[in-house]
Scaffold this motif. Structure first.
Motif, mmCIF file in Angstrom:
data_model
loop_
_atom_site.group_PDB
_atom_site.id
_atom_site.type_symbol
_atom_site.label_atom_id
_atom_site.label_comp_id
_atom_site.label_asym_id
_atom_site.label_seq_id
_atom_site.Cartn_x
_atom_site.Cartn_y
_atom_site.Cartn_z
ATOM 1 N N HIS A 121 60.630 69.011 -15.762
ATOM 2 C CA HIS A 121 61.226 70.410 -15.032
ATOM 3 C C HIS A 121 62.578 70.108 -14.605
ATOM 4 C CE1 HIS A 121 59.743 67.387 -12.170
ATOM 5 N NE2 HIS A 121 60.206 67.942 -11.260
ATOM 6 N N ASP A 172 54.913 64.417 -10.507
ATOM 7 C CA ASP A 172 55.179 65.566 -9.938
ATOM 8 C C ASP A 172 54.102 66.685 -10.408
ATOM 9 O OD1 ASP A 172 57.750 64.488 -11.162
ATOM 10 O OD2 ASP A 172 58.462 65.779 -9.372
ATOM 11 N N ASP A 195 66.026 65.080 -9.850
ATOM 12 C CA ASP A 195 65.580 63.621 -10.058
ATOM 13 C C ASP A 195 65.370 63.694 -11.507
ATOM 14 O OD1 ASP A 195 63.563 65.249 -8.866
ATOM 15 O OD2 ASP A 195 62.227 63.524 -8.646
ATOM 16 N N HIS A 196 65.157 64.900 -12.106
ATOM 17 C CA HIS A 196 64.623 64.608 -13.550
ATOM 18 C C HIS A 196 65.623 64.868 -14.752
ATOM 19 C CE1 HIS A 196 60.649 64.000 -12.455
ATOM 20 N NE2 HIS A 196 60.696 64.242 -11.413
ATOM 21 N N HIS A 245 53.442 72.079 -9.967
ATOM 22 C CA HIS A 245 54.860 71.676 -9.256
ATOM 23 C C HIS A 245 55.304 72.687 -8.962
ATOM 24 C CE1 HIS A 245 57.031 68.448 -7.616
ATOM 25 N NE2 HIS A 245 58.136 68.664 -8.521
ATOM 26 N N HIS A 262 53.441 66.856 -4.346
ATOM 27 C CA HIS A 262 53.218 65.600 -5.060
ATOM 28 C C HIS A 262 51.754 64.988 -4.804
ATOM 29 C CE1 HIS A 262 57.081 65.203 -6.524
ATOM 30 N NE2 HIS A 262 57.634 65.815 -5.639
ATOM 31 N N HIS A 283 64.064 70.076 -11.662
ATOM 32 C CA HIS A 283 64.571 69.260 -9.995
ATOM 33 C C HIS A 283 65.559 68.249 -10.595
ATOM 34 C CE1 HIS A 283 60.661 70.671 -8.052
ATOM 35 N NE2 HIS A 283 61.500 71.630 -7.995
HETATM 36 ZN ZN LIG Z 1 59.963 67.721 -9.139
#
Ligand SMILES: [Zn+2]
Ligand SMILES: [Zn+2]
Length: 266
Positions: free
Chosen positions: A58, A147, A62-63, A125, A195, A60
């Protein structure tokens, strides 16, 4: 043909997981710098040039935040849904993303890369079109599920029968509640689109447990609201209280935020 998994980085500050066989090398997400990906791969003797594809879960940050630099240098296909790809393109810090690298995938539709069968499935998520992935080669199965937000029969069905489970244990509910996060953020994390807590993670693992499951790696720990020993002990406590689980037969570990986990081979 062995299936392999190594977490290069996992946590709310950046995620990147290697999954492969002797013939195929894949990354799930690239939320860390290109340099860190290269160091992580090098530590397990994988040449970044041999990566066959990057699978995005996805959009976000952090990914995805490292994916632009990595994609431009190595020109590797990026597998994700069209909605997630479009949302990724809107993340300005990525720089220009080569459009010809995009390979569209669809939740619940298997696809094959060399000798790996990959199955994307939806999570709850709060992203535009989030997916988790399972990987099969011959009779082995590895699942990567972070997630999640929450889980239901559909998620359980998709993760069932895994030999290796890389699963979210994001926060300790009490630490989160008394911590310094603003109220709206606490509410979001605790919600069904946020989460999984340590306890919920333990409950999901206990539901999924069968004799095929040999390794469980807890990942995507919150920096503020969890720590590795607490995640480990909380999940272990849940599992120990289940009469159908022999904890001695289960290799339970916690993925590190900034360095490689052990290379799990099944
Ligand atoms: Zn996420
Ligand atoms: Zn995340």
């Amino acid at each position: 043909m062995a299936l392999k998994l190594c977490s290069i980085a996992s946590g709310s500050s950046g995620n990147c997981i290697y999954v492969g066989t002797d013939k195929v090398n894949l990354l799930v997400d690239s939320g860390i710098s290109r340099k860190k990906v290269e160091i992580g791969l090098n530590d397990i003797n994988i040449d970044p040039n041999t990566i066959d594809g990057i699978l995005i879960t996805h959009e976000h940050s952090d990914h995805i935040k490292g994916i632009g630099v990595f994609a431009r240098k190595y020109k590797k296909p990026i597998y994700t849904t069209r909605k997630t790809w479009n949302a990724t393109l809107n993340y300005s810090a990525l720089g220009k993303m080569p459009d010809d690298l995009f390979v569209e995938i669809f939740p619940n539709e298997d696809f094959v890369i060399k000798d790996m069968m990959i199955h994307p499935f939806k999570s709850f998520h709060d992203a535009i079109d989030p997916v988790c992935y399972t990987f099969r080669s011959e009779d082995k199965k590895i699942s990567v599920a972070t997630d999640l937000g929450c889980y239901d029969e559909y998620i359980i069905d998709n993760l069932h029968g895994s030999n290796v489970l890389f699963i979210e244990a994001n926060h300790d509910v009490r630490l989160l509640e008394v911590g310094k996060y603003p109220y709206f953020l606490k509410k979001r994390i605790l919600s069904d689109v946020g989460h999984l807590s340590n306890e919920k993670s333990g409950e999901l693992i206990s539901t999924l447990y069968d004799e095929a499951l040999s390794h469980v790696i807890l990942g995507h720990l919150s920096k503020e609201n969890n720590f590795p020993e607490l995640a480990y002990e909380s999940v272990k406590t849940v599992l120990s209280n289940c009469s159908h689980i022999n904890c001695n037969d289960l290799n339970l570990s916690v993925a590190s935020r900034n360095s490689n986990s052990e290379l799990v081979v099944v």
